[in-house]
Motif scaffolding. Structure first.
Motif, PDB file in Angstrom:
ATOM      1  N   ALA A 194       0.843  -1.198   0.000  1.00  0.00           N
ATOM      2  CA  ALA A 194       0.000   0.000   0.000  1.00  0.00           C
ATOM      3  C   ALA A 194       0.874   1.242   0.000  1.00  0.00           C
ATOM      4  O   ALA A 194       1.987   1.245   0.508  1.00  0.00           O
ATOM      5  N   GLU A 195       0.365   2.288  -0.568  1.00  0.00           N
ATOM      6  CA  GLU A 195       1.076   3.550  -0.580  1.00  0.00           C
ATOM      7  C   GLU A 195       0.399   4.480   0.410  1.00  0.00           C
ATOM      8  O   GLU A 195      -0.803   4.723   0.320  1.00  0.00           O
ATOM      9  N   LEU A 196       1.152   4.975   1.374  1.00  0.00           N
ATOM     10  CA  LEU A 196       0.604   5.886   2.368  1.00  0.00           C
ATOM     11  C   LEU A 196       0.710   7.319   1.856  1.00  0.00           C
ATOM     12  O   LEU A 196       1.752   7.738   1.376  1.00  0.00           O
ATOM     13  N   LEU A 197      -0.372   8.024   1.963  1.00  0.00           N
ATOM     14  CA  LEU A 197      -0.398   9.421   1.548  1.00  0.00           C
ATOM     15  C   LEU A 197      -0.346  10.288   2.792  1.00  0.00           C
ATOM     16  O   LEU A 197      -1.110  10.087   3.723  1.00  0.00           O
ATOM     17  N   GLU A 198       0.563  11.252   2.778  1.00  0.00           N
ATOM     18  CA  GLU A 198       0.730  12.095   3.953  1.00  0.00           C
ATOM     19  C   GLU A 198       0.367  13.533   3.622  1.00  0.00           C
ATOM     20  O   GLU A 198       0.423  13.951   2.469  1.00  0.00           O
ATOM     21  N   GLY A 199       0.000  14.275   4.634  1.00  0.00           N
ATOM     22  CA  GLY A 199      -0.342  15.675   4.470  1.00  0.00           C
ATOM     23  C   GLY A 199      -1.728  15.936   5.035  1.00  0.00           C
ATOM     24  O   GLY A 199      -2.373  15.053   5.600  1.00  0.00           O
ATOM     25  N   ASN A 200      -2.189  17.162   4.862  1.00  0.00           N
ATOM     26  CA  ASN A 200      -3.529  17.495   5.348  1.00  0.00           C
ATOM     27  C   ASN A 200      -4.562  16.989   4.336  1.00  0.00           C
ATOM     28  O   ASN A 200      -4.217  16.432   3.296  1.00  0.00           O
ATOM     29  N   ALA A 201      -5.833  17.200   4.611  1.00  0.00           N
ATOM     30  CA  ALA A 201      -6.905  16.657   3.778  1.00  0.00           C
ATOM     31  C   ALA A 201      -6.818  17.166   2.336  1.00  0.00           C
ATOM     32  O   ALA A 201      -7.001  16.404   1.388  1.00  0.00           O
ATOM     33  N   ALA A 202      -6.522  18.440   2.152  1.00  0.00           N
ATOM     34  CA  ALA A 202      -6.442  19.010   0.811  1.00  0.00           C
ATOM     35  C   ALA A 202      -5.284  18.401   0.030  1.00  0.00           C
ATOM     36  O   ALA A 202      -5.413  18.080  -1.158  1.00  0.00           O
ATOM     37  N   ILE A 213      -4.554  11.981  -4.424  1.00  0.00           N
ATOM     38  CA  ILE A 213      -5.480  10.960  -4.929  1.00  0.00           C
ATOM     39  C   ILE A 213      -5.923  11.315  -6.345  1.00  0.00           C
ATOM     40  O   ILE A 213      -5.965  10.453  -7.233  1.00  0.00           O
ATOM     41  N   ALA A 214      -6.225  12.576  -6.576  1.00  0.00           N
ATOM     42  CA  ALA A 214      -6.632  13.022  -7.911  1.00  0.00           C
ATOM     43  C   ALA A 214      -5.526  12.769  -8.931  1.00  0.00           C
ATOM     44  O   ALA A 214      -5.787  12.301 -10.043  1.00  0.00           O
ATOM     45  N   GLU A 215      -4.265  13.050  -8.562  1.00  0.00           N
ATOM     46  CA  GLU A 215      -3.143  12.822  -9.472  1.00  0.00           C
ATOM     47  C   GLU A 215      -2.971  11.332  -9.754  1.00  0.00           C
ATOM     48  O   GLU A 215      -2.721  10.942 -10.890  1.00  0.00           O
ATOM     49  N   LEU A 216      -3.106  10.497  -8.719  1.00  0.00           N
ATOM     50  CA  LEU A 216      -2.971   9.047  -8.935  1.00  0.00           C
ATOM     51  C   LEU A 216      -4.072   8.528  -9.860  1.00  0.00           C
ATOM     52  O   LEU A 216      -3.820   7.696 -10.731  1.00  0.00           O
ATOM     53  N   LEU A 217      -5.279   9.026  -9.695  1.00  0.00           N
ATOM     54  CA  LEU A 217      -6.382   8.591 -10.555  1.00  0.00           C
ATOM     55  C   LEU A 217      -6.145   9.020 -12.003  1.00  0.00           C
ATOM     56  O   LEU A 217      -6.398   8.263 -12.934  1.00  0.00           O
TER      57      LEU A 217
END
Length: 111
Positions: free
Chosen positions: A88-96, A102-106
């Motif tokens: 799994a790839e963990l995404l870090e940072g605030n909600a924005a 996520i948008a870039e990965l999609l």
């Protein structure tokens, strides 16, 4: 049928159901059986056994009944452990920031 507060059913044929609507209104509906109903709390009147009935139940013998189980209603075709994929790839940072990632990965995967 949701929020049912009363059921009248003779054991065959349709059932008459009272269901609660917003504002305390009651809708009386006739439904064909079998039917799935969600029951409002408090519809039943629980019956509690008295001490005499409990003592009589203790003295009753439980009959053990054998049964021919026959063929099962299901069949296991195969069993296996799933193949291991990438981690799994963990995404870090605030909600924005996470939403942007996520948008870039999609966008990348849908090209």
């Amino acid at each position: 049928m949701a929020v049912v507060t009363k059921i009248e059913w003779s054991g065959s044929g349709p059932a008459t159901v009272d269901r609660e609507l917003e504002g305390g209104l009651v809708d009386v509906v006739e439904v064909d059986t079998p039917a799935l109903l969600t029951i409002q709390t408090g519809i039943n009147q629980p019956r509690y056994a008295n001490l005499r009935a409990i003592k009589q139940a203790e003295q009753q013998e439980i009959a053990v009944v054998g049964a021919d189980v026959g063929e099962p209603a299901y069949r296991v075709r195969r069993m296996f452990s799933p193949l291991r994929g990438a981690g799994a790839e963990l995404l870090e940072g605030n909600a924005a920031q996470v939403a942007q990632q996520i948008a870039e990965l999609l966008k990348e995967r849908l090209k």
